[in-house]
Scaffold this active site. Sequence first.
Site, PDB file in Angstrom:
ATOM      1  N   ARG A 109       0.833  -1.210   0.000  1.00  0.00           N
ATOM      2  CA  ARG A 109       0.000   0.000   0.000  1.00  0.00           C
ATOM      3  C   ARG A 109       0.865   1.257   0.000  1.00  0.00           C
ATOM      4  O   ARG A 109       0.538   2.241  -0.668  1.00  0.00           O
ATOM      5  CB  ARG A 109      -0.937  -0.019   1.211  1.00  0.00           C
ATOM      6  CG  ARG A 109      -1.923   1.138   1.194  1.00  0.00           C
ATOM      7  CD  ARG A 109      -2.986   0.972   2.239  1.00  0.00           C
ATOM      8  NE  ARG A 109      -2.435   1.017   3.584  1.00  0.00           N
ATOM      9  CZ  ARG A 109      -3.098   0.620   4.671  1.00  0.00           C
ATOM     10  NH1 ARG A 109      -4.319   0.125   4.574  1.00  0.00           N
ATOM     11  NH2 ARG A 109      -2.543   0.700   5.852  1.00  0.00           N
ATOM     12  N   LYS A 112      -2.647   6.607   1.687  1.00  0.00           N
ATOM     13  CA  LYS A 112      -2.531   7.359   2.932  1.00  0.00           C
ATOM     14  C   LYS A 112      -1.693   8.619   2.695  1.00  0.00           C
ATOM     15  O   LYS A 112      -0.609   8.786   3.268  1.00  0.00           O
ATOM     16  CB  LYS A 112      -1.927   6.472   4.022  1.00  0.00           C
ATOM     17  CG  LYS A 112      -2.938   5.536   4.702  1.00  0.00           C
ATOM     18  CD  LYS A 112      -2.258   4.680   5.705  1.00  0.00           C
ATOM     19  CE  LYS A 112      -3.013   4.170   6.889  1.00  0.00           C
ATOM     20  NZ  LYS A 112      -4.363   4.448   7.174  1.00  0.00           N
ATOM     21  N   GLU A 117     -16.457   6.245   4.639  1.00  0.00           N
ATOM     22  CA  GLU A 117     -15.640   5.749   5.747  1.00  0.00           C
ATOM     23  C   GLU A 117     -16.018   6.461   7.034  1.00  0.00           C
ATOM     24  O   GLU A 117     -16.743   7.451   7.033  1.00  0.00           O
ATOM     25  CB  GLU A 117     -14.157   6.009   5.478  1.00  0.00           C
ATOM     26  CG  GLU A 117     -13.637   5.266   4.275  1.00  0.00           C
ATOM     27  CD  GLU A 117     -12.121   5.155   4.288  1.00  0.00           C
ATOM     28  OE1 GLU A 117     -11.560   4.734   5.318  1.00  0.00           O
ATOM     29  OE2 GLU A 117     -11.516   5.502   3.272  1.00  0.00           O
TER      30      GLU A 117
END
Length: 337
Positions: free
Chosen positions: A80, A182, A218
């Site tokens: 990721r 992120k 989210e």
Amino acid sequence: MRKIDWDNLGFDINPADKMFIARWKNGVWDNGEITDYRPVPIYPSAVVLNYGQGIFEGMKAYRTGDNRIALFRPIDNARRLNSGCRRLLMPELDENFFINAIRNLLLENEEFMPPYGKGALYIRPILFGSGEMLGVSPADEYMFIIFMSPVGPYFKGGFSGIHLEIRTDYHRAPLFGTGNVKAVGNYATSLLPKSVVKENGYSEVIYLDARTSTYIEEVGSANFFMLRDGVISTPRLSGSILPGVTRDSILILAKKRFKLVTQERDIRYDELYSADELFCSGTAAVVTPISSVFFEGKNHVIGDGNPGEVSGKLYEELMGIQLGERPDDLNWFYQVS
Ligand SMILES: *Cc1c(COP(=O)(O)O)cnc(C)c1O
């Protein structure tokens, strides 16, 4: 070493003595080194400070009951991080380099690992453009740093539910932006909405999709799950949703271990009013039940307002695997020592 009160750890920064730092220059990463935890000088014109070219990861190392140190699916965090590097035009890291740096640093910081059952050593890898630039363009130098901090167990007063508010006046991430990595900027924009709902007495925001304000995205920085009529649903990875390692683990456990039907799909905000259970998931939050949701002037209590049975079972199973106490046929448990 500083004395740590293991029984009163929260989620505050309490840096372990050592950090790891590697630098990218002239097209290559150096081998990196472990140093004392210390400030890192960068110029005011560093790209990360001006244009936000930076990403991070979040992981936990646990001490098991038989005194081993373990990580959970670290390769997925490496992958990721690299997907974030591609999105922000930053140099990728070799997956083994990433995992070995964490391993070696964990061994150096072992005295900061909370005892079994008292929490975890939180791991924060960051990667950012440290090179100087005036115009908007990718940096020509980068830093990769890992620091660590002991954190307490998420549920101190027992497994309990949180109260959330849905907002339509703030969105977390646009569809083809950086919501699925992120990127540091995603979290800067979440500060105001979070403070607004805190003022109202809720612990986090439920974000809806930026295009239609209709579908759940989210919960702050955790993924969202709904159990209704025996089916577990979570928002599909549309592009604006962060692909959580915990999210993926829950989908697999729900299907394989608990034989539940799972769905990744668009979830309308009003579906959750009739849910049997709601919870959110993440490295920090593990599995956190949601007791109520406030929207458009009304408070909706989920189920009887107490943590649901399936949420509890998923939490136990996930923690059990992370602590090496449940069968690990999926090879998620990664032993460091
Ligand atoms: C980190 C994060 C998550 C959770 O991901 P995990 O890999 O499960 O820790 C979910 N949503 C957002 C926005 C995040 O930043």
